[in-house]
Design a protein around this motif. Structure first.
Motif, mmCIF file in Angstrom:
data_model
loop_
_atom_site.group_PDB
_atom_site.id
_atom_site.type_symbol
_atom_site.label_atom_id
_atom_site.label_comp_id
_atom_site.label_asym_id
_atom_site.label_seq_id
_atom_site.Cartn_x
_atom_site.Cartn_y
_atom_site.Cartn_z
ATOM 1 N N VAL A 60 3.044 -2.530 -7.647
ATOM 2 C CA VAL A 60 3.269 -1.262 -6.964
ATOM 3 C C VAL A 60 2.071 -0.363 -7.264
ATOM 4 O O VAL A 60 1.582 -0.324 -8.401
ATOM 5 C CB VAL A 60 4.574 -0.589 -7.420
ATOM 6 N N GLU A 61 1.605 0.340 -6.236
ATOM 7 C CA GLU A 61 0.442 1.223 -6.369
ATOM 8 C C GLU A 61 0.910 2.629 -6.737
ATOM 9 O O GLU A 61 1.653 3.260 -5.985
ATOM 10 C CB GLU A 61 -0.336 1.255 -5.054
ATOM 11 N N TYR A 62 0.447 3.135 -7.872
ATOM 12 C CA TYR A 62 0.869 4.444 -8.350
ATOM 13 C C TYR A 62 0.056 5.542 -7.678
ATOM 14 O O TYR A 62 -1.094 5.801 -8.027
ATOM 15 C CB TYR A 62 0.722 4.534 -9.869
ATOM 16 N N ILE A 63 0.656 6.161 -6.655
ATOM 17 C CA ILE A 63 0.127 7.377 -6.027
ATOM 18 C C ILE A 63 1.333 8.266 -5.735
ATOM 19 O O ILE A 63 1.964 8.154 -4.684
ATOM 20 C CB ILE A 63 -0.643 7.102 -4.720
ATOM 21 N N PRO A 64 1.715 9.146 -6.653
ATOM 22 C CA PRO A 64 2.880 10.004 -6.403
ATOM 23 C C PRO A 64 2.590 11.006 -5.296
ATOM 24 O O PRO A 64 1.525 11.609 -5.262
ATOM 25 C CB PRO A 64 3.096 10.696 -7.751
ATOM 26 N N GLN A 65 3.549 11.160 -4.370
ATOM 27 C CA GLN A 65 3.334 12.089 -3.276
ATOM 28 C C GLN A 65 4.588 12.876 -2.921
ATOM 29 O O GLN A 65 4.505 13.864 -2.200
ATOM 30 C CB GLN A 65 2.822 11.330 -2.040
ATOM 31 N N LEU A 66 5.744 12.472 -3.426
ATOM 32 C CA LEU A 66 6.991 13.107 -3.014
ATOM 33 C C LEU A 66 7.561 14.056 -4.062
ATOM 34 O O LEU A 66 8.688 14.547 -3.896
ATOM 35 C CB LEU A 66 8.041 12.040 -2.676
ATOM 36 N N ASN A 67 6.846 14.322 -5.132
ATOM 37 C CA ASN A 67 7.413 15.107 -6.236
ATOM 38 C C ASN A 67 7.922 16.482 -5.807
ATOM 39 O O ASN A 67 8.912 16.976 -6.341
ATOM 40 C CB ASN A 67 6.378 15.280 -7.349
ATOM 41 N N GLU A 68 7.256 17.103 -4.836
ATOM 42 C CA GLU A 68 7.631 18.461 -4.444
ATOM 43 C C GLU A 68 8.863 18.489 -3.546
ATOM 44 O O GLU A 68 9.429 19.571 -3.322
ATOM 45 C CB GLU A 68 6.453 19.136 -3.749
ATOM 46 N N VAL A 69 9.304 17.341 -3.038
ATOM 47 C CA VAL A 69 10.450 17.337 -2.117
ATOM 48 C C VAL A 69 11.547 16.367 -2.560
ATOM 49 O O VAL A 69 12.442 16.043 -1.782
ATOM 50 C CB VAL A 69 10.007 17.004 -0.671
ATOM 51 N N THR A 70 11.481 15.911 -3.802
ATOM 52 C CA THR A 70 12.515 15.032 -4.345
ATOM 53 C C THR A 70 12.898 15.494 -5.741
ATOM 54 O O THR A 70 12.112 16.140 -6.439
ATOM 55 C CB THR A 70 12.048 13.566 -4.428
ATOM 56 N N THR A 71 14.104 15.131 -6.144
ATOM 57 C CA THR A 71 14.532 15.377 -7.522
ATOM 58 C C THR A 71 14.482 14.095 -8.342
ATOM 59 O O THR A 71 14.641 14.139 -9.557
ATOM 60 C CB THR A 71 15.955 15.952 -7.556
ATOM 61 N N SER A 72 14.288 12.959 -7.695
ATOM 62 C CA SER A 72 14.141 11.685 -8.402
ATOM 63 C C SER A 72 12.663 11.427 -8.674
ATOM 64 O O SER A 72 11.785 12.016 -8.047
ATOM 65 C CB SER A 72 14.722 10.541 -7.565
ATOM 66 N N ARG A 73 12.393 10.546 -9.620
ATOM 67 C CA ARG A 73 11.032 10.142 -9.959
ATOM 68 C C ARG A 73 11.000 8.635 -10.153
ATOM 69 O O ARG A 73 11.983 8.028 -10.584
ATOM 70 C CB ARG A 73 10.544 10.829 -11.243
ATOM 71 N N LEU A 74 9.854 8.030 -9.836
ATOM 72 C CA LEU A 74 9.674 6.618 -10.117
ATOM 73 C C LEU A 74 9.807 6.399 -11.616
ATOM 74 O O LEU A 74 9.111 7.031 -12.412
ATOM 75 C CB LEU A 74 8.287 6.164 -9.650
ATOM 76 N N GLU A 75 10.703 5.502 -12.009
ATOM 77 C CA GLU A 75 10.866 5.206 -13.432
ATOM 78 C C GLU A 75 9.803 4.205 -13.867
ATOM 79 O O GLU A 75 9.640 3.155 -13.246
ATOM 80 C CB GLU A 75 12.254 4.646 -13.719
ATOM 81 N N ILE A 76 9.089 4.553 -14.918
ATOM 82 C CA ILE A 76 8.026 3.693 -15.438
ATOM 83 C C ILE A 76 8.376 3.327 -16.871
ATOM 84 O O ILE A 76 8.666 4.198 -17.689
ATOM 85 C CB ILE A 76 6.663 4.406 -15.385
ATOM 86 N N ARG A 77 8.334 2.027 -17.149
ATOM 87 C CA ARG A 77 8.660 1.554 -18.486
ATOM 88 C C ARG A 77 7.690 0.450 -18.869
ATOM 89 O O ARG A 77 7.601 -0.569 -18.199
ATOM 90 C CB ARG A 77 10.104 1.041 -18.519
ATOM 91 N N HIS B 53 0.827 -1.206 0.000
ATOM 92 C CA HIS B 53 0.000 0.000 0.000
ATOM 93 C C HIS B 53 0.863 1.258 0.000
ATOM 94 O O HIS B 53 1.796 1.384 0.786
ATOM 95 C CB HIS B 53 -0.882 -0.017 1.256
ATOM 96 N N PHE B 54 0.569 2.187 -0.955
ATOM 97 C CA PHE B 54 1.098 3.558 -0.916
ATOM 98 C C PHE B 54 2.638 3.582 -0.955
ATOM 99 O O PHE B 54 3.273 2.606 -1.310
ATOM 100 C CB PHE B 54 0.546 4.270 0.324
ATOM 101 N N LEU B 55 3.233 4.754 -0.711
ATOM 102 C CA LEU B 55 4.684 4.969 -0.652
ATOM 103 C C LEU B 55 5.413 4.316 -1.822
ATOM 104 O O LEU B 55 6.407 3.616 -1.651
ATOM 105 C CB LEU B 55 5.252 4.447 0.676
ATOM 106 N N MET B 56 4.941 4.593 -3.042
ATOM 107 C CA MET B 56 5.474 3.882 -4.208
ATOM 108 C C MET B 56 6.977 4.097 -4.382
ATOM 109 O O MET B 56 7.683 3.207 -4.863
ATOM 110 C CB MET B 56 4.745 4.324 -5.478
ATOM 111 N N GLU B 57 7.472 5.274 -3.975
ATOM 112 C CA GLU B 57 8.887 5.579 -4.175
ATOM 113 C C GLU B 57 9.781 4.651 -3.354
ATOM 114 O O GLU B 57 10.935 4.408 -3.705
ATOM 115 C CB GLU B 57 9.174 7.040 -3.814
ATOM 116 N N LEU B 58 9.265 4.138 -2.257
ATOM 117 C CA LEU B 58 9.991 3.192 -1.413
ATOM 118 C C LEU B 58 9.543 1.754 -1.655
ATOM 119 O O LEU B 58 10.365 0.828 -1.695
ATOM 120 C CB LEU B 58 9.794 3.569 0.060
ATOM 121 N N GLN B 59 8.250 1.573 -1.838
ATOM 122 C CA GLN B 59 7.716 0.212 -1.991
ATOM 123 C C GLN B 59 8.210 -0.475 -3.260
ATOM 124 O O GLN B 59 8.269 -1.707 -3.314
ATOM 125 C CB GLN B 59 6.177 0.244 -2.006
#
Length: 373
Positions: free
Chosen positions: A318-335, A299-305
């Protein structure tokens, strides 16, 4: 042995990226307790957990007042020992959310530190089962969203290669839920997964009734249909429906998961690293799920999960719910509709420290060293 010399605490408040509503609540804020640990070698690890708007202050007081004195001077690599000692030291408040959320922030920081010192990404250090996993989206499926918008979001996600979409259910009458879900199923076809989430809204009888009405939609699962502490109710529901029953985001102990699995009260494990107490107990639950041949869909926390899901054999979604975009420079890579495990050492999250400082709550922003206690 590199002892813990410094611990930095902060709580960062984040607004939801979209309006998020379900059958029982609206997600108005993510309180994000964060812990940064520095050892005697100068190695640094940062961890975090979350609330959905309440309890963050209590978590921070647990971290600063009770955990910090027990962490300073400890060998940072003795993660298992530290986890159990912190839990025992606060046993009067376990099993419960405040302690587990605080433990998660510390434990993920220690795993981040260990992985960085070993030059390995977390998903490899924790098991390395695969380098990618399936992705489904929840962001377009909230309860307030109109049916046509649900359909459009699911079609867009399918076109991007996502495996499925989660739709929140819990409208006043099952007929409303049925109409919304049927519209999505008719649009996406039979080869696209539809997950549903009840957010603990139903009684046992109502859950059984609704599951029966929804059975011919070939749902991937029905999530949190009942209050999380009603194991017997989940047994009754699981025996009454062919729809897989998913639980886990509101469980705070590996023993609670054990009982669910042993009693056949669920068939999908949604263990949440931010609520179970961190990476250490998360991995134990995931390995237990393998013994019961149950998929792990956290559940949630996709950047860590993403790292944890890729670490274990039964990791599936993995559940796609982005929440850290405003405080990170990395992004979940989706392919091709899959979440790709980070290649960088550690958690694979690149924090924007300037943004974090701007959003930190001053009352809980502090640094602790042996000299300051």
């Amino acid at each position: 042995m590199a002892k813990i010399e410094k611990i930095e605490f902060r709580m960062v408040n984040l607004d939801p990226m979209v309006v998020r509503t379900d059958a029982i609540q609206s997600f108005v804020r993510q309180e994000t307790p964060m812990v940064t640990i520095t050892d005697a070698d100068g190695a640094v690890g940062t961890g975090y957990s979350y609330t959905i708007g309440t309890g963050g202050a209590s978590v921070m007081r647990m971290l600063i007042d009770h955990f910090a004195p027990l962490l300073l001077g400890r060998d940072a690599d003795r993660i298992e020992a530290i986890w159990h000692e912190l839990e025992f030291a606060t046993h009067a408040t376990t099993i419960g959310a405040i302690t587990s959320i605080a433990l998660a922030a510390v434990d993920t920081a220690l795993w981040d530190l260990r992985a960085k010192k070993q030059g390995m990404p977390l998903w490899k250090l924790a098991g390395g089962a695969r380098d990618r996993c399936k992705l489904y989206t929840t962001e377009g499926g909230w309860l307030h969203i109109e049916t046509q918008a649900l359909v459009e979001d699911a079609l867009e996600a399918k076109a991007k290669g996502f495996t499925g979409s989660k739709i929140k259910i819990g409208k006043p009458h099952v007929a409303e839920d049925l109409r919304r879900l049927r519209a999505v199923r008719d649009a996406v076809g039979d080869d696209y997964e539809i997950m549903t989430d009840c957010n603990q809204a139903f009684t046992v009888d109502e859950a059984i009734r609704r599951a029966e009405r929804l059975a011919d939609l070939d749902l991937a699962w029905i999530e949190e249909p009942l209050p999380a502490d009603d194991i017997e109710g989940h047994v009754r529901l699981s025996n009454a429906t062919s729809i897989p029953v998913a639980v886990g985001e509101s469980l705070y102990s590996i023993r609670h998961f054990r009982e669910y699995m042993q009693r056949g009260a669920c068939s999908i494990i949604q263990v949440d690293v931010g609520r179970i107490g961190g990476v250490t107990p998360w991995l134990k639950v995931a390995h237990a799920a393998e013994a019961f041949d149950m998929p792990v869909c956290p559940h949630f926390l996709m950047e860590l999960q993403v790292s944890l899901t890729c670490a274990v054999q039964k990791g599936k979604y993995v559940e796609y719910i982005p929440q850290l975009n405003e405080v990170t420079t990395s992004r979940l890579e989706i392919r091709d509709g899959h979440a790709i495990a980070p290649s960088e050492p550690g958690l694979g999250i690149a924090w924007d420290w300037d943004a974090l400082r701007r959003r930190s709550v001053g009352e809980f922003t502090t640094e602790v060293t042996a000299r300051s206690i």
